[in-house]
Design a protein around this motif. Structure first.
Motif, mmCIF file in Angstrom:
data_model
loop_
_atom_site.group_PDB
_atom_site.id
_atom_site.type_symbol
_atom_site.label_atom_id
_atom_site.label_comp_id
_atom_site.label_asym_id
_atom_site.label_seq_id
_atom_site.Cartn_x
_atom_site.Cartn_y
_atom_site.Cartn_z
ATOM 1 N N SER A 151 7.350 -68.114 -38.578
ATOM 2 C CA SER A 151 7.842 -69.151 -37.679
ATOM 3 C C SER A 151 8.577 -68.547 -36.489
ATOM 4 O O SER A 151 9.046 -67.399 -36.529
ATOM 5 C CB SER A 151 8.787 -70.094 -38.428
ATOM 6 O OG SER A 151 9.966 -69.399 -38.802
ATOM 7 N N ARG A 152 8.700 -69.345 -35.442
ATOM 8 C CA ARG A 152 9.361 -68.888 -34.221
ATOM 9 C C ARG A 152 10.835 -68.561 -34.471
ATOM 10 O O ARG A 152 11.382 -67.608 -33.904
ATOM 11 C CB ARG A 152 9.242 -69.980 -33.153
ATOM 12 C CG ARG A 152 9.861 -69.600 -31.827
ATOM 13 C CD ARG A 152 9.505 -70.605 -30.761
ATOM 14 N NE ARG A 152 9.938 -70.146 -29.447
ATOM 15 C CZ ARG A 152 9.531 -70.690 -28.314
ATOM 16 N NH1 ARG A 152 8.672 -71.690 -28.344
ATOM 17 N NH2 ARG A 152 9.970 -70.228 -27.163
ATOM 18 N N GLU A 153 11.498 -69.343 -35.313
ATOM 19 C CA GLU A 153 12.917 -69.135 -35.582
ATOM 20 C C GLU A 153 13.168 -67.776 -36.234
ATOM 21 O O GLU A 153 14.125 -67.068 -35.881
ATOM 22 C CB GLU A 153 13.458 -70.246 -36.484
ATOM 23 C CG GLU A 153 13.500 -71.626 -35.849
ATOM 24 C CD GLU A 153 12.131 -72.287 -35.754
ATOM 25 O OE1 GLU A 153 11.972 -73.240 -34.961
ATOM 26 O OE2 GLU A 153 11.205 -71.828 -36.471
ATOM 27 N N LEU A 154 12.308 -67.396 -37.183
ATOM 28 C CA LEU A 154 12.485 -66.117 -37.864
ATOM 29 C C LEU A 154 12.176 -64.938 -36.942
ATOM 30 O O LEU A 154 12.855 -63.906 -36.991
ATOM 31 C CB LEU A 154 11.598 -66.065 -39.110
ATOM 32 C CG LEU A 154 12.072 -66.921 -40.292
ATOM 33 C CD1 LEU A 154 11.020 -66.980 -41.377
ATOM 34 C CD2 LEU A 154 13.375 -66.361 -40.846
ATOM 35 N N VAL A 155 11.148 -65.077 -36.105
ATOM 36 C CA VAL A 155 10.834 -64.017 -35.137
ATOM 37 C C VAL A 155 11.992 -63.858 -34.156
ATOM 38 O O VAL A 155 12.377 -62.739 -33.791
ATOM 39 C CB VAL A 155 9.516 -64.323 -34.398
ATOM 40 C CG1 VAL A 155 9.270 -63.303 -33.289
ATOM 41 C CG2 VAL A 155 8.338 -64.332 -35.372
ATOM 42 N N ALA A 156 12.574 -64.988 -33.738
ATOM 43 C CA ALA A 156 13.711 -64.934 -32.812
ATOM 44 C C ALA A 156 14.910 -64.245 -33.451
ATOM 45 O O ALA A 156 15.612 -63.458 -32.810
ATOM 46 C CB ALA A 156 14.086 -66.346 -32.369
#
Length: 420
Positions: A151-156
Motif C-alpha cells: 500500500s501507499r501508506e507503507l511505502v511512504a
C-alpha cells in the motif's frame, strides 16, 4: 547470538544472493549525538570499493524465504523443497547492530519473501528500519526492498527510514511475467515505483521551504531485470530501462543473468551457465544511455535487436557508422567526442578544456586517460600517423580490436614422459 539464529542467518543470506540490486546509496547521513554510525561519502555498496579505496559491505539478508508465490525463476518459490527460515524483527535488528559494532558491515540490504500478503510483509520490513533508526539511533545505510502490491501508506513510511527503496521488475514484458509468475503483474510493480517518486518529489519541495524537513529515500530507487530467462531481445530490455530512467528518482536499473536454479520447470530455458557476457554488454549500453547521450535506437534497432557480444556497444556503433569518423579532437564538440571509442566522460572534458590553450597530440591524449588502442582509428590530431577507419575499413578494425585467441606454437619442443 545463539546457534539457532546463526543457522537462520546462513539460510537467509544464501537465499538473498540472487538479488543484485544492492547499490551505492548516493546519500550522506551523518552521525548525531547519541546515535550509532553514519553513511560516509554517500556509499553503501555490498562488497565493493568506494572512490577513496575503502572496502564497504552490507548485511545482505532476507527477513524470510517463505513465499506464497510460485515464480518459475525464483529459488524461494513455494513449490521448492529448500531449507526455510524466518528472522523476527528483533532478531534482525540485533544482528544488524552487533555486526555494525564489530565493524563487519556499514549498512543493511533487506528483502523478503511474501508472507500472507504484500502489506503484512512490507509492514515487518518497515518495523526493522524504524527500530534501527528510532530505538537504536542507527545512522548507517539502509536499503529496503519494497514489496510489489504494498500500500501507499507503507511505502511512504518505508521512505522515511530507508536511504534507498527498490522494487524488482524481474521480467521486462507483461506477457512473459504472467507466463513465469502468474500471481504477479507489472501494475503491482509500477505503483510502488510511482509512490516512491511522489514521496521523493514532495520531500524535495518541503526541504526548499523548511531546511530541516525529513528526507524521503534520499538515494532514490533502483530495480532489477532478469536477462536470459525469457525471449526478450536486448532492444526490448533497453527500451524498458530507458522509460524507467525517465522517472527522475530512478537511479539504477540492474541486469541479472538468469541462473538455472529450477531446471525441472519446462517454461525456463536450459542454460548451462548464466549469460554473463550479455549481462555485461547491457550494463555497458545502460552506461551509454545515462552518461554518453546515446539513444536506444542508436545502439539496437530492428536490424540489430541484440547487442554485439564480441565488442562493446560503443565500438559496435562506431563500426556501423564509419561516416562519422575520423573526428578531429582539436575541433570536435563535446557530444561527438563522447562517441569516440576509447574516450570517456572525463577524457572528453579534459580535451575540451585543454585545447583552448594548445593543440592536442598523441602524448596529451594518453595523459588524459584516452584508450589509444581503440581511439587511434577514429580520431585525428597533431602528429597521429595511424590509418583511420576510412583507410582500413570497419571489418579490418574489428579484427584488430578483437581479443587474440592463444595460438599453439608448433616450433616449441615437446617431451613425453611415461611413469610406471
Amino acid at each position: 547470538m545463539n546457534e539457532q539464529v546463526i543457522q537462520k542467518l546462513k539460510i537467509l543470506t544464501e537465499s538473498a544472493k540472487y538479488d543484485v540490486s544492492c547499490s551505492s546509496s548516493g546519500t550522506v547521513r551523518r552521525n548525531t549525538k547519541g546515535g550509532v554510525g553514519n553513511t560516509v561519502g554517500g556509499w553503501g555498496i555490498c562488497h565493493s570499493f568506494s572512490e577513496d579505496g575503502r572496502c564497504i559491505s552490507l548485511l545482505k539478508v532476507m527477513l524470510t524465504n517463505y513465499c506464497i508465490y510460485d515464480c518459475a525463476y525464483c529459488i524461494n518459490r513455494i513449490s521448492n523443497d529448500i531449507p526455510r527460515a524466518t528472522l523476527s524483527v528483533s532478531e534482525l535488528v540485533e544482528l544488524t547492530m552487533e555486526f555494525y559494532r564489530r565493524n563487519y558491515i556499514e549498512g543493511l540490504f533487506l528483502s523478503s519473501g511474501v508472507v500472507r500478503n504484500p502489506d503484512y510483509t512490507m509492514e515487518r520490513l518497515v518495523r526493522v528500519a524504524k527500530d534501527l533508526r528510532e530505538v537504536h539511533r542507527f545512522n548507517g545505510y539502509i536499503h529496503l526492498k519494497s514489496i510489489p502490491g504494498a500500500s501507499r501508506e507503507l511505502v511512504a513510511e518505508a521512505g522515511r527510514y530507508a536511504d534507498r527503496l527498490s522494487v524488482n521488475l524481474e521480467i521486462p514484458t507483461e506477457e512473459n511475467l504472467k507466463r513465469l509468475a502468474p500471481e504477479k503483474d507489472h501494475q503491482s510493480v509500477y505503483l510502488p515505483m510511482q509512490y516512491i517518486q511522489q514521496g521523493v518529489l514532495e520531500s524535495a519541495e518541503e526541504r526548499r521551504r523548511y531546511r530541516r524537513a525529513p528526507r524521503f529515500a534520499p538515494a532514490g530507487q533502483s530495480t532489477q531485470m532478469i536477462v536470459g530467462a525469457t525471449s526478450e531481445t536486448d532492444k526490448d530490455i533497453l527500451k524498458v530501462s530507458s522509460s524507467l530512467y525517465g522517472n527522475s528518482t530512478m537511479k539504477r536499473v540492474y541486469y541479472s543473468g538468469y541462473v538455472a536454479v529450477n531446471t525441472y520447470d519446462k517454461r525456463l530455458p536450459a542454460l548451462k551457465q548464466p549469460p554473463l557476457v550479455r549481462e555485461n554488454r547491457l550494463y555497458q549500453a545502460d552506461w551509454l544511455l545515462r552518461y554518453y547521450q546515446f539513444k536506444v535506437d542508436e545502439l539496437v534497432d530492428d536490424g540489430h535487436p541484440d547487442l554485439d557480444l564480441e565488442v562493446d556497444p560503443k565500438l559496435a556503433w562506431a563500426l556501423r557508422h564509419p561516416e562519422c569518423f575520423p573526428v578531429n579532437v582539436n575541433t570536435a564538440d563535446y557530444e561527438m567526442l563522447l562517441r569516440v571509442p576509447g574516450i570517456g566522460v572525463k577524457s572528453a572534458k579534459f580535451i575540451v578544456l585543454s585545447r583552448r590553450f594548445s593543440r592536442i597530440g598523441f602524448y596529451e591524449l594518453k595523459k588524459m586517460g584516452v584508450v589509444m588502442k581503440k581511439a587511434k582509428y577514429f580520431i585525428t590530431c597533431n602528429e597521429l600517423p595511424e590509418k583511420t577507419i576510412q583507410e582500413l575499413g570497419a571489418a579490418a578494425i574489428r579484427r584488430l580490436l578483437l581479443p587474440k585467441s592463444p595460438k599453439k606454437d608448433d616450433g616449441q619442443l615437446s617431451f613425453n614422459f611415461t611413469f610406471d
